[in-house]
Design a protein around this motif. Sequence first.
Motif, PDB file in Angstrom:
ATOM      1  N   ILE A 173       0.849  -1.194   0.000  1.00 50.78           N
ATOM      2  CA  ILE A 173       0.000   0.000   0.000  1.00 50.78           C
ATOM      3  C   ILE A 173       0.883   1.241   0.000  1.00 50.78           C
ATOM      4  O   ILE A 173       1.741   1.418   0.874  1.00 50.78           O
ATOM      5  N   ASN A 174       0.660   2.075  -0.974  1.00 49.12           N
ATOM      6  CA  ASN A 174       1.342   3.358  -1.085  1.00 49.12           C
ATOM      7  C   ASN A 174       0.327   4.438  -0.725  1.00 49.12           C
ATOM      8  O   ASN A 174      -0.657   4.638  -1.443  1.00 49.12           O
ATOM      9  N   THR A 175       0.535   5.102   0.397  1.00 53.46           N
ATOM     10  CA  THR A 175      -0.403   6.100   0.901  1.00 53.46           C
ATOM     11  C   THR A 175      -0.034   7.487   0.390  1.00 53.46           C
ATOM     12  O   THR A 175       1.124   7.902   0.496  1.00 53.46           O
ATOM     13  N   LYS A 176      -1.024   8.203  -0.134  1.00 57.28           N
ATOM     14  CA  LYS A 176      -0.802   9.561  -0.612  1.00 57.28           C
ATOM     15  C   LYS A 176      -1.802  10.492   0.065  1.00 57.28           C
ATOM     16  O   LYS A 176      -3.011  10.316  -0.066  1.00 57.28           O
ATOM     17  N   ASN A 177      -1.272  11.473   0.774  1.00 54.44           N
ATOM     18  CA  ASN A 177      -2.112  12.409   1.516  1.00 54.44           C
ATOM     19  C   ASN A 177      -2.422  13.612   0.626  1.00 54.44           C
ATOM     20  O   ASN A 177      -1.741  14.638   0.689  1.00 54.44           O
ATOM     21  N   HIS A 178      -3.457  13.481  -0.213  1.00 52.09           N
ATOM     22  CA  HIS A 178      -3.874  14.568  -1.100  1.00 52.09           C
ATOM     23  C   HIS A 178      -5.214  15.133  -0.609  1.00 52.09           C
ATOM     24  O   HIS A 178      -6.171  15.278  -1.369  1.00 52.09           O
ATOM     25  N   SER A 179      -5.254  15.432   0.668  1.00 51.52           N
ATOM     26  CA  SER A 179      -6.474  15.930   1.288  1.00 51.52           C
ATOM     27  C   SER A 179      -6.956  17.206   0.609  1.00 51.52           C
ATOM     28  O   SER A 179      -6.188  18.156   0.410  1.00 51.52           O
ATOM     29  N   GLY A 180      -8.248  17.191   0.209  1.00 53.51           N
ATOM     30  CA  GLY A 180      -8.860  18.371  -0.386  1.00 53.51           C
ATOM     31  C   GLY A 180      -8.493  18.639  -1.828  1.00 53.51           C
ATOM     32  O   GLY A 180      -8.852  19.687  -2.369  1.00 53.51           O
ATOM     33  N   GLN A 181      -7.784  17.706  -2.483  1.00 54.03           N
ATOM     34  CA  GLN A 181      -7.380  17.912  -3.867  1.00 54.03           C
ATOM     35  C   GLN A 181      -8.145  16.981  -4.805  1.00 54.03           C
ATOM     36  O   GLN A 181      -8.634  15.922  -4.396  1.00 54.03           O
ATOM     37  N   SER A 182      -8.226  17.372  -6.065  1.00 56.69           N
ATOM     38  CA  SER A 182      -8.889  16.557  -7.080  1.00 56.69           C
ATOM     39  C   SER A 182      -7.867  15.601  -7.692  1.00 56.69           C
ATOM     40  O   SER A 182      -6.796  16.019  -8.117  1.00 56.69           O
ATOM     41  N   VAL A 183      -8.233  14.327  -7.741  1.00 54.08           N
ATOM     42  CA  VAL A 183      -7.355  13.298  -8.291  1.00 54.08           C
ATOM     43  C   VAL A 183      -8.063  12.624  -9.459  1.00 54.08           C
ATOM     44  O   VAL A 183      -9.241  12.254  -9.358  1.00 54.08           O
ATOM     45  N   TRP A 184      -7.344  12.464 -10.560  1.00 52.22           N
ATOM     46  CA  TRP A 184      -7.909  11.892 -11.789  1.00 52.22           C
ATOM     47  C   TRP A 184      -6.985  10.787 -12.276  1.00 52.22           C
ATOM     48  O   TRP A 184      -5.767  10.968 -12.341  1.00 52.22           O
ATOM     49  N   VAL A 185      -7.575   9.623 -12.594  1.00 55.19           N
ATOM     50  CA  VAL A 185      -6.792   8.466 -13.018  1.00 55.19           C
ATOM     51  C   VAL A 185      -7.377   7.906 -14.307  1.00 55.19           C
ATOM     52  O   VAL A 185      -8.593   7.723 -14.428  1.00 55.19           O
ATOM     53  N   ALA A 186      -6.506   7.627 -15.266  1.00 57.34           N
ATOM     54  CA  ALA A 186      -6.906   6.962 -16.507  1.00 57.34           C
ATOM     55  C   ALA A 186      -5.750   6.077 -16.950  1.00 57.34           C
ATOM     56  O   ALA A 186      -4.755   6.558 -17.493  1.00 57.34           O
ATOM     57  N   GLY A 187      -5.850   4.789 -16.670  1.00 55.29           N
ATOM     58  CA  GLY A 187      -4.769   3.873 -17.026  1.00 55.29           C
ATOM     59  C   GLY A 187      -3.513   4.184 -16.240  1.00 55.29           C
ATOM     60  O   GLY A 187      -3.519   4.223 -15.014  1.00 55.29           O
ATOM     61  N   HIS A 188      -2.410   4.419 -16.953  1.00 52.74           N
ATOM     62  CA  HIS A 188      -1.131   4.672 -16.273  1.00 52.74           C
ATOM     63  C   HIS A 188      -0.934   6.130 -15.884  1.00 52.74           C
ATOM     64  O   HIS A 188       0.113   6.490 -15.347  1.00 52.74           O
ATOM     65  N   VAL A 215      -3.567   4.383  -2.043  1.00 53.28           N
ATOM     66  CA  VAL A 215      -4.663   4.928  -1.247  1.00 53.28           C
ATOM     67  C   VAL A 215      -4.541   6.445  -1.207  1.00 53.28           C
ATOM     68  O   VAL A 215      -3.537   6.989  -0.746  1.00 53.28           O
ATOM     69  N   ILE A 216      -5.568   7.117  -1.717  1.00 49.06           N
ATOM     70  CA  ILE A 216      -5.624   8.579  -1.686  1.00 49.06           C
ATOM     71  C   ILE A 216      -6.431   8.986  -0.463  1.00 49.06           C
ATOM     72  O   ILE A 216      -7.622   8.686  -0.362  1.00 49.06           O
ATOM     73  N   ARG A 217      -5.779   9.666   0.451  1.00 53.14           N
ATOM     74  CA  ARG A 217      -6.458  10.035   1.695  1.00 53.14           C
ATOM     75  C   ARG A 217      -7.259  11.315   1.536  1.00 53.14           C
ATOM     76  O   ARG A 217      -6.738  12.352   1.156  1.00 53.14           O
ATOM     77  N   ASN A 218      -8.549  11.186   1.807  1.00 53.83           N
ATOM     78  CA  ASN A 218      -9.466  12.322   1.903  1.00 53.83           C
ATOM     79  C   ASN A 218      -9.376  13.286   0.721  1.00 53.83           C
ATOM     80  O   ASN A 218      -9.267  14.505   0.906  1.00 53.83           O
ATOM     81  N   PRO A 219      -9.455  12.790  -0.530  1.00 54.91           N
ATOM     82  CA  PRO A 219      -9.408  13.714  -1.673  1.00 54.91           C
ATOM     83  C   PRO A 219     -10.715  14.493  -1.794  1.00 54.91           C
ATOM     84  O   PRO A 219     -11.763  14.047  -1.317  1.00 54.91           O
ATOM     85  N   VAL A 277      -6.281   2.053  -7.567  1.00 56.81           N
ATOM     86  CA  VAL A 277      -6.319   3.364  -6.925  1.00 56.81           C
ATOM     87  C   VAL A 277      -7.670   3.514  -6.241  1.00 56.81           C
ATOM     88  O   VAL A 277      -8.725   3.327  -6.885  1.00 56.81           O
ATOM     89  N   LEU A 278      -7.670   3.847  -4.967  1.00 57.88           N
ATOM     90  CA  LEU A 278      -8.916   4.031  -4.235  1.00 57.88           C
ATOM     91  C   LEU A 278      -8.728   5.037  -3.111  1.00 57.88           C
ATOM     92  O   LEU A 278      -7.616   5.477  -2.846  1.00 57.88           O
ATOM     93  N   THR A 279      -9.825   5.382  -2.469  1.00 60.27           N
ATOM     94  CA  THR A 279      -9.758   6.324  -1.354  1.00 60.27           C
ATOM     95  C   THR A 279      -9.615   5.569  -0.037  1.00 60.27           C
ATOM     96  O   THR A 279      -9.833   4.348   0.037  1.00 60.27           O
ATOM     97  N   ASP A 280      -9.276   6.300   1.007  1.00 56.73           N
ATOM     98  CA  ASP A 280      -9.176   5.674   2.315  1.00 56.73           C
ATOM     99  C   ASP A 280     -10.511   5.089   2.769  1.00 56.73           C
ATOM    100  O   ASP A 280     -10.542   4.078   3.478  1.00 56.73           O
ATOM    101  N   GLN A 281     -11.617   5.685   2.349  1.00 55.22           N
ATOM    102  CA  GLN A 281     -12.934   5.184   2.741  1.00 55.22           C
ATOM    103  C   GLN A 281     -13.283   3.859   2.060  1.00 55.22           C
ATOM    104  O   GLN A 281     -14.132   3.120   2.544  1.00 55.22           O
TER     105      GLN A 281
END
Length: 207
Positions: free
Chosen positions: A112-127, A168-172, A186-190
């Motif tokens: 698990i690679n944790t990324k604290n991007h609280s309050g930010q917009s995260v967009w994923v498409a493939g790689h 894991v994107i924390r609180n995006p 890729v998923l959120t902490d929730q």
Amino acid sequence: MPETATGPDGPDPALAVSWSLEQRMPGQGVIEHLLALQGQQRPRSFLHRIFGIDPLAAGSHSRYNGALGEIAIGHLLTALGPDWTVLHAVPVGAKTADIDHVLIGPSGVFTINTKNHSGQSVWVAGHVMMVAGRKQRHIENARYEATRTAGLLGRQVRATVPVAAVIVIRNPMTLTVREQPIGAVVLTDQQLILRMLSCRPSTRSAK
């Protein structure tokens, strides 16, 4: 007591096994590095304390936020229960690099690679992953961690050990996943605990 495994060319520091791994706390590697940086700073003066001057050294904020994220995710992972082994801040190699969390349980083995991007917009498409409009290398890094862990475990047990990468994107503010990347999720902490309890690692190799 640490035990060093032996590879074909002699002792291999990358295969070092410590029986105290389960005692490591979430974010321990980041915290140790942060404390080392802070130890090099002059103490705040009385006036700095009165006016609330930031005590963190320049460049330490990202590490501080990262440590907070790892601690929060580590707390969440306690909900997995006794069937799971959860390791935090697992050292890899001879330097200071570590893996935020390694999970071993009925659903498989996960890094698990944790990324604290609280309050930010995260967009994923493939790689491709964008955070607040900026491209990040989180996917490539997470897949590398999983591949390396699979190699290290495979050499220990002399068998193929599939390992799945989880980011894991924390609180995006928002997480938009157009297409999950190959070799990673890729998923959120929730979403984390339910996903871990229900999924199996991909057998596709990370590229």
